[in-house]
Write a protein that holds these residues in place. Structure first.
Motif, PDB file in Angstrom:
ATOM      1  N   ASP A  38      42.025 -12.464   4.529  1.00 22.44           N
ATOM      2  CA  ASP A  38      42.592 -12.812   2.998  1.00 22.44           C
ATOM      3  C   ASP A  38      43.852 -12.121   2.870  1.00 22.44           C
ATOM      4  O   ASP A  38      44.162 -11.724   1.590  1.00 22.44           O
ATOM      5  N   ASP A  79      41.671 -23.877  -1.930  1.00 19.85           N
ATOM      6  CA  ASP A  79      40.920 -23.462  -2.973  1.00 19.85           C
ATOM      7  C   ASP A  79      40.358 -22.197  -3.138  1.00 19.85           C
ATOM      8  O   ASP A  79      39.747 -21.700  -4.254  1.00 19.85           O
ATOM      9  N   ARG A  80      40.166 -21.501  -2.084  1.00 17.23           N
ATOM     10  CA  ARG A  80      39.394 -20.259  -1.964  1.00 17.23           C
ATOM     11  C   ARG A  80      38.069 -20.483  -2.007  1.00 17.23           C
ATOM     12  O   ARG A  80      37.629 -19.564  -3.024  1.00 17.23           O
ATOM     13  N   ASP A  81      37.311 -21.336  -2.104  1.00 16.31           N
ATOM     14  CA  ASP A  81      35.959 -21.694  -2.159  1.00 16.31           C
ATOM     15  C   ASP A  81      34.971 -21.849  -1.321  1.00 16.31           C
ATOM     16  O   ASP A  81      34.756 -22.864  -0.608  1.00 16.31           O
ATOM     17  N   PRO A  82      34.422 -20.633  -0.540  1.00 16.22           N
ATOM     18  CA  PRO A  82      33.494 -20.879   0.578  1.00 16.22           C
ATOM     19  C   PRO A  82      32.389 -21.620   0.202  1.00 16.22           C
ATOM     20  O   PRO A  82      31.690 -22.348   0.995  1.00 16.22           O
ATOM     21  N   LYS A  94      39.191 -26.472   1.207  1.00 17.37           N
ATOM     22  CA  LYS A  94      38.193 -25.488   0.304  1.00 17.37           C
ATOM     23  C   LYS A  94      38.440 -24.069   0.701  1.00 17.37           C
ATOM     24  O   LYS A  94      38.249 -23.518  -0.250  1.00 17.37           O
ATOM     25  N   LEU A  95      38.386 -23.779   1.898  1.00 18.92           N
ATOM     26  CA  LEU A  95      38.439 -22.345   2.223  1.00 18.92           C
ATOM     27  C   LEU A  95      39.794 -21.565   2.067  1.00 18.92           C
ATOM     28  O   LEU A  95      39.776 -20.834   1.574  1.00 18.92           O
ATOM     29  N   LEU A  96      40.867 -22.493   2.393  1.00 19.51           N
ATOM     30  CA  LEU A  96      42.176 -21.836   2.575  1.00 19.51           C
ATOM     31  C   LEU A  96      42.944 -22.276   1.179  1.00 19.51           C
ATOM     32  O   LEU A  96      43.706 -21.391   0.813  1.00 19.51           O
ATOM     33  N   PRO A 139      45.776 -17.417   3.363  1.00 25.26           N
ATOM     34  CA  PRO A 139      45.131 -16.808   4.330  1.00 25.26           C
ATOM     35  C   PRO A 139      45.055 -17.448   5.759  1.00 25.26           C
ATOM     36  O   PRO A 139      45.825 -18.345   5.892  1.00 25.26           O
ATOM     37  N   TYR A 188      38.246 -14.100   9.136  1.00 23.75           N
ATOM     38  CA  TYR A 188      38.953 -14.542   7.987  1.00 23.75           C
ATOM     39  C   TYR A 188      39.730 -13.541   7.366  1.00 23.75           C
ATOM     40  O   TYR A 188      39.149 -12.627   6.944  1.00 23.75           O
TER      41      TYR A 188
END
Length: 744
Positions: free
Chosen positions: A235, A494-497, A490-492, A440, A233
């Protein structure tokens, strides 16, 4: 118009002879009078005008008057589309443009019914009417006949809307114009005929003859290179550099063609100097353009130059229709140029040439490796840059570079600089271009990645781009695509893993507790062959055979996509035996095998996404183990042979104890009967409200709020929801009836 007793002169093929005065009758009442209502070819016949149209003239649908239209079976098979069986009608002088064939060739959809396609492209649906009730509608009232008329009108109107929206006719006309083949060839034939036509056109200009080669397959050759991905991943911005028209530009740059290929010993026999030919990375030799210009490079140069002109005219044009034509033309030119390499590499083809195809891929592999080396050698800290560049992945014609800069704007700037610098090391017209930035970026594996796509503005992403991930694949149920898409957002975005993990666990819990609607569990697969032609037994094939035994009229045919769900069965039963029609499952209250959906549908896609973030072991423990996986579906239907002998007994609505009498509650819950009754009535009201909302949505879709809903579209999730709520309503009403009539 034909006059009475006019002589119809035709040639031996039934066509009108050049210069004859014969025309096709415009009046459909004009028929040929003679034996069998058809005059023999080459003879004369008399034309009479009848007071009413004759059925005997109906089969003459073409523009050649004496050629009768007949229906025949046709079969088409290719690796891309599988085998399809159709009915073909000959209509000489008329083009039959089948929109279904266009959609099957050009678009990958879960379903190709008119309802599904119309909703996908137009956000509209047809007036779906089951064939069994058409007679009742016709014999009913004015309103029912109106429904039938709207059904017929929409069946004709929606394909026309689709033709206009997708510009099918314009694009295919431009493709036919560019490649020099008849329009119907583009639907009825494969890709190779288009290149053959262009080769013949170019060979004629140079007085060359194209040989006829019988090929039944040959040896394989090394394809494009794939740089091993550095999974993870990222960033940080990842710049993507892409070769413009890589394979066509290689063939033009190095003059690769049938007419420039040097066989063994040709260099010595022709007395060629080393400056007059090139040796490819695979050891093959071709003369340079200074000695002889190849046919294929000329064809490609003409195609790409014409595309460049079309794109220039497109930018200047203001008329909407002309813009559509120019856009269709440049697209046709692009597709035609890219298909030339594939033509030379088709081992079962018209004119395969292993030397050309393997040389093209050899140059491509060499260029990808050289690009990686150049980027990583120049953009380093030692050369004054902020970080050492690293190519994290490369595939066929593009490389993805981590340049070590923190912002998208800087990655775009260095990416453009790198593309121009690397291009200077290759022979024109080979050109490396900056294409986009991912930020990302989630790199899962070869040909599997996702990221936010920035191409023009560094401040706003264009889209979330996914390749090879279940959001764009059709061989999974919609639940998989929806879950993976939400997790990626949510990952890409919101950046919330942690939010993505929580959402995945919630969906898994809902699945195991049977809270997921059946429309999200429907899997569709295409029926490309008959059952005995498959190497192994397939779930959708077995279901098609069972449906054919139940009702041959509604069974899927070859080329159809078969929807099915996997139901629970005895332990050890194979999955192909557990496939069932979703409507049959709803009507018979069959339980879903939720464990199959978790293990075979959700597990691998989820782990592929979360492994680079959480680690392989942790991802498996967090997602597939824990409290959220302990909720199992309660089986309420007959499963297995022994259940057929079980006796169904009433249970108390309050405590679920078995009742010895027919009623609602046991003696211990009798004091709470009023409370239980109010609870069940409230649940009935919520179901009625949900059903009313779905019913109203279906009425709006069909365009009338004052009539019954007759829609039976199995491609629409609302249809399955409505059927499920309707079944739940019936069950809830039956449950409330156990309380008996009110005593007040």
């Amino acid at each position: 118009m034909l006059r009475k007793e006019e002589d119809l002169t035709r040639n031996g093929q039934g066509d009108h002879l050049p210069g004859s005065k014969t025309e096709r009758p415009e009046n459909l009442n004009a028929v040929c009078v003679g034996p069998g209502m058809q005059a023999p070819l080459g003879s004369s016949c008399q034309v009479s005008y009848l007071d009413s149209p004759s059925v005997s003239i109906f089969p003459f649908l073409g523009r050649i008057f004496a050629r009768k239209s007949v229906i025949r079976d046709s079969s088409f098979q290719s690796k891309q589309m599988g085998r399809r069986e159709n009915k073909v009608i000959n209509m000489e002088g008329r083009i039959q443009f089948d929109l279904l064939q266009v959609l099957l060739r050009d678009y990958k959809l879960r379903s190709y019914t008119l309802n599904a396609v119309s909703y996908h492209f137009l956000q509209e649906q047809k007036e779906d009417v089951q064939h069994s009730i058409i007679t009742d509608l016709q014999n009913g009232s004015d309103q029912s006949r109106r429904r039938l008329a709207v059904y017929c009108l929409k069946d004709a109107y929606l394909p026309l809307r689709l033709l206009e929206k997708l510009m099918c006719v314009i694009n295919y006309m431009e493709m036919a114009r560019v490649t020099g083949v008849p329009l119907n060839y583009l639907l009825a034939r494969g890709q190779q005929i288009k290149v053959v036509s262009q080769l013949l056109r170019q060979a004629m200009k140079q007085d060359l003859v194209m040989p006829v080669v019988k090929s039944e397959g040959g040896e394989d050759y090394a394809g494009a290179t794939v740089i091993e991905p550095l999974k993870g991943y990222y960033d940080v911005p990842i710049a993507t550099l892409d070769f413009s028209s890589l394979y066509p530009s290689i063939m033009m740059a190095h003059n690769l063609c049938y007419t420039t290929l040097l066989q063994q010993g040709a260099v010595e026999s022709y007395g060629l100097s080393p400056e007059q030919f090139i040796r490819t990375p695979t050891g093959d030799r071709f003369v340079k353009a200074s000695v002889r210009k190849g046919l294929l490079p000329e064809i490609l140069e003409n195609l790409l130059a014409a595309r460049k002109r079309a794109k220039g005219e497109l930018q200047r044009e203001t008329d909407p229709f002309k813009r559509q034509v120019l856009d269709g033309r440049q697209l046709a030119l692009k597709v035609s140029a890219n298909s030339v390499y594939g033509f030379t590499g088709a081992q079962v083809g018209k004119l395969p040439c292993l030397e050309i195809s393997q040389s093209v891929t050899g140059f491509g592999r060499q260029m990808i490796e050289k690009t990686k080396q150049l980027v990583e050698s120049k953009y380093t800290i030692a050369n004054g840059y902020s970080a050492d560049a690293k190519v994290v992945y490369g595939d066929t014609d593009s490389v993805m570079c981590r340049l070590g800069v923190p912002t998208v704007a800087e990655a775009m700037e260095i990416g453009r600089e790198a593309a121009a610098w690397v291009s200077s090391h290759f022979v024109p017209p080979i050109k490396l271009e900056f294409e986009k930035v991912y930020f990302p970026y989630l790199l899962i594996n070869k040909k599997r990645y996702a990221g936010l796509y920035f191409s023009s503005s560094p401040d706003t992403h264009d889209k979330m781009d996914c390749k090879g991930i279940e959001t764009v694949r059709r061989d999974n149920c919609p639940l998989v695509a929806n879950l993976i898409n939400t997790c990626l957002q949510k990952l890409l975005i919101d950046r919330d893993p942690s939010g993505a993990v929580d959402h995945a666990k919630e969906v898994i819990s809902d699945l195991l507790c049977n809270r997921v609607d059946i429309s999200q569990l429907v899997i569709t697969k295409e029926l490309t062959r008959t059952a005995d032609e498959y190497a192994g037994r397939q779930a959708h094939v077995e279901l098609a055979e069972r449906m054919r035994r139940r009702d041959p009229g509604s069974a899927p045919n070859l080329g159809d996509r078969v929807p099915y769900v996997i139901i629970s069965a005895a332990k050890g039963v194979a999955a192909y035996m557990k496939s069932e029609d979703p409507i049959y499952v709803l009507e018979n209250n069959l339980p879903i095998d939720t464990q199959y959906y978790l293990e075979q549908q959700l597990a691998k896609p989820l782990l592929r996404i979360f492994d680079p973030i959480l680690g392989e072991t942790k991802a498996q423990n967090v997602l597939l183990k824990g409290d959220h996986t302990r909720c199992k579906t309660v089986l309420t239907a007959k499963v297995g042979g022994l259940m057929a002998f079980a006796t169904k007994r009433s249970t108390c609505i309050g405590c679920r104890a078995v009742l010895s009498h027919h009623g609602a509650v046991c003696k211990f819950c009798l004091g709470h009967q009023s409370e239980l009754y109010q609870k069940e009535v409230a649940h009935l009201s919520s179901l009625e409200e949900k059903f009313s909302r779905l019913w109203t949505q279906c009425q709006r879709c069909q365009g009338s709020l004052h009539e019954d809903v007759l829609c039976t579209s199995r491609d629409c999730p609302i249809f399955y929801m409505r059927k499920k709520v309707q079944k739940d309503l019936d069950d809830q009403e039956a449950l409330i009836s156990r309380f008996g009539p009110p005593t007040w």
